[in-house]
Design a protein around this motif. Structure first.
Motif, PDB file in Angstrom:
ATOM      1  N   UNK A 109      -4.354   1.323  -3.808  1.00  0.00           N
ATOM      2  CA  UNK A 109      -5.389   0.552  -3.971  1.00  0.00           C
ATOM      3  C   UNK A 109      -4.695  -0.720  -5.059  1.00  0.00           C
ATOM      4  N   UNK A 110      -5.438  -1.867  -4.735  1.00  0.00           N
ATOM      5  CA  UNK A 110      -4.514  -2.591  -5.489  1.00  0.00           C
ATOM      6  C   UNK A 110      -4.866  -4.768  -5.742  1.00  0.00           C
ATOM      7  N   UNK A 133      -0.558  -6.730   6.439  1.00  0.00           N
ATOM      8  CA  UNK A 133      -0.090  -7.426   5.730  1.00  0.00           C
ATOM      9  C   UNK A 133       1.298  -7.918   6.118  1.00  0.00           C
ATOM     10  N   UNK A 134       1.856  -9.238   6.408  1.00  0.00           N
ATOM     11  CA  UNK A 134       2.818  -9.597   6.792  1.00  0.00           C
ATOM     12  C   UNK A 134       4.138  -8.924   7.281  1.00  0.00           C
ATOM     13  N   UNK A 135       4.760  -8.750   6.279  1.00  0.00           N
ATOM     14  CA  UNK A 135       5.903  -7.687   5.944  1.00  0.00           C
ATOM     15  C   UNK A 135       5.667  -5.672   5.498  1.00  0.00           C
ATOM     16  N   UNK A 136       6.166  -5.801   6.952  1.00  0.00           N
ATOM     17  CA  UNK A 136       5.667  -3.901   5.794  1.00  0.00           C
ATOM     18  C   UNK A 136       7.117  -3.545   6.551  1.00  0.00           C
ATOM     19  N   UNK A 163       0.942  -8.811   0.640  1.00  0.00           N
ATOM     20  CA  UNK A 163      -0.419  -8.222   1.008  1.00  0.00           C
ATOM     21  C   UNK A 163      -1.020  -9.860   0.542  1.00  0.00           C
ATOM     22  N   UNK A 164      -2.218 -10.478   0.932  1.00  0.00           N
ATOM     23  CA  UNK A 164      -3.240 -11.430   0.739  1.00  0.00           C
ATOM     24  C   UNK A 164      -4.376 -10.959   0.532  1.00  0.00           C
ATOM     25  N   UNK A 165      -5.166  -9.991   0.363  1.00  0.00           N
ATOM     26  CA  UNK A 165      -6.466  -9.089  -0.201  1.00  0.00           C
ATOM     27  C   UNK A 165      -6.361  -8.613  -1.023  1.00  0.00           C
ATOM     28  N   UNK A 166      -7.645  -7.402  -1.655  1.00  0.00           N
ATOM     29  CA  UNK A 166      -6.820  -6.643  -2.287  1.00  0.00           C
ATOM     30  C   UNK A 166      -7.988  -5.669  -1.357  1.00  0.00           C
ATOM     31  N   UNK A 167      -7.296  -4.284  -1.741  1.00  0.00           N
ATOM     32  CA  UNK A 167      -7.226  -2.583  -0.790  1.00  0.00           C
ATOM     33  C   UNK A 167      -8.090  -2.476  -2.215  1.00  0.00           C
ATOM     34  N   UNK A 168      -9.345  -1.881  -1.608  1.00  0.00           N
ATOM     35  CA  UNK A 168     -10.029  -1.444  -2.944  1.00  0.00           C
ATOM     36  C   UNK A 168     -10.337   0.461  -2.682  1.00  0.00           C
TER      37      UNK A 168
END
Length: 181
Positions: A60-61, A90-93, A136-141
């Motif tokens: 998370x983050x 994510x656009x880049x993995x 990553x453009x959003x929060x990972x809950x």
């Protein structure tokens, strides 16, 4: 003489289904499932996918960088190599490893990808190999479901969903500005 029991033994069936039918022909009561249920279980068994991932999770983050972990399991007789990954999060993995360099542990792209031995496994864990998500453009809950697609060297793909999990870690820093030398 031709009986229904001998006819059913001639049909192609799995050994388990045949054993249930044979015991039924002897006139003895058995605790095994009825022949129709046993045959259905055999008929619906599908081959295992070539590669699976057990216990997939993503740290998370906030937006920026994070990583996904789990255990890659090879269900085939041949070595498999994961060469890339994607996620709508994510656009880049990238496929990464953590190695010692100049007396400190650093994270870097894994040359050649993740090699999973025949009938073996390859662990993705904090402080080791992992799937890196950058930008990553959003929060990972906690509890979030994050879809991934991995691509193998032969072009086959494997889809899975990783669950968001809080993890303080072993001092890994999946944020911009981390030393990657």
């Amino acid at each position: 003489m031709y009986s229904p029991c001998s006819r059913s033994l001639l049909l192609p069936a799995a050994a388990l289904a045949a054993a249930v039918l044979v015991s039924g022909c002897g006139g003895q009561t058995t605790a095994a499932a009825p022949p129709s249920r046993a045959a259905a279980a055999v008929a619906t068994d599908a081959p295992s996918p070539a590669l699976t991932i057990t216990d997939p999770w993503v740290k998370t983050g906030e937006k920026g960088m994070t990583a996904a972990f789990g255990t890659l399991v090879n269900n085939t007789d041949a070595e498999l190599t994961v060469v890339s990954g994607t996620s709508p999060l994510s656009p880049k993995v990238e496929l990464h490893e953590v190695v010692e360099s100049g007396g400190k542990m650093v994270m870097r792209p894994k040359e050649g990808g993740f090699v999973v031995p025949a009938h073996g496994s390859h662990q993705l864990a904090p402080g080791g190999d992992h799937i890196m998500l950058m930008g990553v453009t959003g929060k990972v809950e906690p509890g979030a479901e994050v879809p991934f697609t991995l691509t193998l060297a032969d072009g086959a793909t494997v889809r899975f969903t990783a669950i968001g999990k809080d993890f303080a870690g072993g001092k890994e820093n999946y944020q911009p500005g981390e030393d990657k030398s």
